[in-house]
Motif scaffolding. Structure first.
Motif, PDB file in Angstrom:
ATOM      1  N   MET A   1     -38.591  16.945  -1.170  1.00  0.00           N
ATOM      2  CA  MET A   1     -37.707  17.251  -2.275  1.00  0.00           C
ATOM      3  C   MET A   1     -36.568  16.227  -2.359  1.00  0.00           C
ATOM      4  SD  MET A   1     -36.593  20.660  -3.692  1.00  0.00           S
ATOM      5  CE  MET A   1     -35.980  20.889  -5.219  1.00  0.00           C
ATOM      6  N   ALA A   2     -36.064  15.809  -1.202  1.00  0.00           N
ATOM      7  CA  ALA A   2     -34.975  14.835  -1.196  1.00  0.00           C
ATOM      8  C   ALA A   2     -35.399  13.528  -1.863  1.00  0.00           C
ATOM      9  CB  ALA A   2     -34.498  14.580   0.231  1.00  0.00           C
ATOM     10  N   SER A   3     -36.608  13.096  -1.585  1.00  0.00           N
ATOM     11  CA  SER A   3     -37.068  11.838  -2.198  1.00  0.00           C
ATOM     12  C   SER A   3     -37.239  11.998  -3.707  1.00  0.00           C
ATOM     13  CB  SER A   3     -38.359  11.358  -1.546  1.00  0.00           C
ATOM     14  OG  SER A   3     -39.388  12.289  -1.717  1.00  0.00           O
ATOM     15  N   TRP A   4     -37.654  13.199  -4.175  1.00  0.00           N
ATOM     16  CA  TRP A   4     -37.766  13.445  -5.607  1.00  0.00           C
ATOM     17  C   TRP A   4     -36.392  13.340  -6.264  1.00  0.00           C
ATOM     18  CZ3 TRP A   4     -35.730  16.838  -9.098  1.00  0.00           C
ATOM     19  CH2 TRP A   4     -36.329  16.850 -10.363  1.00  0.00           C
ATOM     20  N   LEU A   5     -35.379  13.940  -5.633  1.00  0.00           N
ATOM     21  CA  LEU A   5     -34.013  13.866  -6.184  1.00  0.00           C
ATOM     22  C   LEU A   5     -33.549  12.423  -6.271  1.00  0.00           C
ATOM     23  CD1 LEU A   5     -32.354  16.863  -4.312  1.00  0.00           C
ATOM     24  CD2 LEU A   5     -32.959  16.761  -6.732  1.00  0.00           C
ATOM     25  N   GLU A   6     -33.837  11.641  -5.251  1.00  0.00           N
ATOM     26  CA  GLU A   6     -33.426  10.231  -5.260  1.00  0.00           C
ATOM     27  C   GLU A   6     -34.170   9.428  -6.314  1.00  0.00           C
ATOM     28  OE1 GLU A   6     -33.808   9.243  -1.133  1.00  0.00           O
ATOM     29  OE2 GLU A   6     -31.719   9.821  -0.756  1.00  0.00           O
ATOM     30  N   ARG A   7     -35.434   9.743  -6.541  1.00  0.00           N
ATOM     31  CA  ARG A   7     -36.168   9.057  -7.620  1.00  0.00           C
ATOM     32  C   ARG A   7     -35.555   9.383  -8.979  1.00  0.00           C
ATOM     33  NH1 ARG A   7     -40.699  10.512  -4.569  1.00  0.00           N
ATOM     34  NH2 ARG A   7     -41.199  12.223  -5.992  1.00  0.00           N
ATOM     35  N   TYR A   8     -35.140  10.621  -9.164  1.00  0.00           N
ATOM     36  CA  TYR A   8     -34.495  11.014 -10.417  1.00  0.00           C
ATOM     37  C   TYR A   8     -33.177  10.245 -10.596  1.00  0.00           C
ATOM     38  CZ  TYR A   8     -33.268  13.989 -14.341  1.00  0.00           C
ATOM     39  OH  TYR A   8     -32.948  14.446 -15.591  1.00  0.00           O
ATOM     40  N   VAL A   9     -32.416  10.107  -9.515  1.00  0.00           N
ATOM     41  CA  VAL A   9     -31.174   9.326  -9.577  1.00  0.00           C
ATOM     42  C   VAL A   9     -31.488   7.886  -9.959  1.00  0.00           C
ATOM     43  CG1 VAL A   9     -29.242   8.399  -8.225  1.00  0.00           C
ATOM     44  CG2 VAL A   9     -29.901  10.800  -7.981  1.00  0.00           C
ATOM     45  N   ASP A  10     -32.520   7.297  -9.362  1.00  0.00           N
ATOM     46  CA  ASP A  10     -32.913   5.927  -9.709  1.00  0.00           C
ATOM     47  C   ASP A  10     -33.238   5.798 -11.195  1.00  0.00           C
ATOM     48  OD1 ASP A  10     -32.577   5.050  -7.109  1.00  0.00           O
ATOM     49  OD2 ASP A  10     -34.709   5.217  -6.602  1.00  0.00           O
ATOM     50  N   ARG A  11     -33.916   6.794 -11.745  1.00  0.00           N
ATOM     51  CA  ARG A  11     -34.236   6.768 -13.174  1.00  0.00           C
ATOM     52  C   ARG A  11     -32.979   6.874 -14.022  1.00  0.00           C
ATOM     53  NH1 ARG A  11     -39.418  10.797 -13.093  1.00  0.00           N
ATOM     54  NH2 ARG A  11     -40.855   9.340 -12.108  1.00  0.00           N
ATOM     55  N   LEU A  12     -32.041   7.697 -13.595  1.00  0.00           N
ATOM     56  CA  LEU A  12     -30.781   7.817 -14.336  1.00  0.00           C
ATOM     57  C   LEU A  12     -29.986   6.515 -14.289  1.00  0.00           C
ATOM     58  CD1 LEU A  12     -29.648  11.385 -13.295  1.00  0.00           C
ATOM     59  CD2 LEU A  12     -30.191  10.622 -15.610  1.00  0.00           C
ATOM     60  N   VAL A  13     -30.039   5.823 -13.168  1.00  0.00           N
ATOM     61  CA  VAL A  13     -29.344   4.536 -13.054  1.00  0.00           C
ATOM     62  C   VAL A  13     -29.931   3.536 -14.040  1.00  0.00           C
ATOM     63  CG1 VAL A  13     -28.990   2.548 -11.528  1.00  0.00           C
ATOM     64  CG2 VAL A  13     -28.602   4.866 -10.668  1.00  0.00           C
ATOM     65  N   ARG A  14     -31.251   3.535 -14.164  1.00  0.00           N
ATOM     66  CA  ARG A  14     -31.916   2.575 -15.048  1.00  0.00           C
ATOM     67  C   ARG A  14     -31.909   2.996 -16.510  1.00  0.00           C
ATOM     68  NH1 ARG A  14     -35.842   2.769 -10.827  1.00  0.00           N
ATOM     69  NH2 ARG A  14     -37.119   4.035 -12.217  1.00  0.00           N
ATOM     70  N   ALA A  15     -31.643   4.254 -16.782  1.00  0.00           N
ATOM     71  CA  ALA A  15     -31.664   4.751 -18.166  1.00  0.00           C
ATOM     72  C   ALA A  15     -30.559   4.085 -18.977  1.00  0.00           C
ATOM     73  CB  ALA A  15     -31.486   6.264 -18.185  1.00  0.00           C
ATOM     74  N   ASP A  16     -30.884   3.753 -20.201  1.00  0.00           N
ATOM     75  CA  ASP A  16     -29.915   3.131 -21.103  1.00  0.00           C
ATOM     76  C   ASP A  16     -28.935   4.197 -21.574  1.00  0.00           C
ATOM     77  OD1 ASP A  16     -28.546   1.518 -22.849  1.00  0.00           O
ATOM     78  OD2 ASP A  16     -30.116   1.545 -24.382  1.00  0.00           O
ATOM     79  N   ALA A  17     -27.678   4.024 -21.204  1.00  0.00           N
ATOM     80  CA  ALA A  17     -26.651   4.985 -21.604  1.00  0.00           C
ATOM     81  C   ALA A  17     -26.293   4.830 -23.077  1.00  0.00           C
ATOM     82  CB  ALA A  17     -25.413   4.819 -20.731  1.00  0.00           C
ATOM     83  N   GLY A  18     -26.642   3.692 -23.644  1.00  0.00           N
ATOM     84  CA  GLY A  18     -26.357   3.471 -25.060  1.00  0.00           C
ATOM     85  C   GLY A  18     -24.871   3.547 -25.343  1.00  0.00           C
ATOM     86  N   LYS A  19     -24.535   4.158 -26.448  1.00  0.00           N
ATOM     87  CA  LYS A  19     -23.136   4.289 -26.844  1.00  0.00           C
ATOM     88  C   LYS A  19     -22.644   5.689 -26.512  1.00  0.00           C
ATOM     89  CE  LYS A  19     -23.255   0.950 -30.576  1.00  0.00           C
ATOM     90  NZ  LYS A  19     -22.949   0.709 -31.974  1.00  0.00           N
ATOM     91  N   SER A  20     -22.734   6.037 -25.247  1.00  0.00           N
ATOM     92  CA  SER A  20     -22.290   7.375 -24.850  1.00  0.00           C
ATOM     93  C   SER A  20     -20.770   7.415 -24.760  1.00  0.00           C
ATOM     94  CB  SER A  20     -22.915   7.771 -23.521  1.00  0.00           C
ATOM     95  OG  SER A  20     -22.574   6.852 -22.529  1.00  0.00           O
TER      96      SER A  20
END
Length: 77
Positions: A1-20
């Protein structure tokens, strides 16, 4: 489960925040740190350091409580 959470964090880091807006960026950071803390709490618990794990989990929950999770539900997909 810990590795899944970290993968999700990695995806959030790479996600384009755009004009938030500022609030969205603050919540994004809280979400990433909260999920990272939760992953570390799980690993700490596996090492039988339950007191430290509980402290880390409380920290994670404190951060995650401030996040509008619906805003980020699909950001990492």
């Amino acid at each position: 489960m810990a590795s899944w959470l970290e993968r999700y964090v990695d995806r959030l880091v790479r996600a384009d925040a755009g004009k938030s807006d500022v609030l969205a960026e603050e919540q994004r950071v809280d979400l990433m740190v909260g999920l990272s803390n939760a992953a570390e709490a799980l690993r700490t618990s596996e090492r039988c350091d339950h007191e430290s794990a509980e402290e880390m989990l409380r920290s994670a929950l404190h951060l995650l409580e401030r996040v509008d999770l619906e805003r980020f539900a699909f950001a990492a997909h």
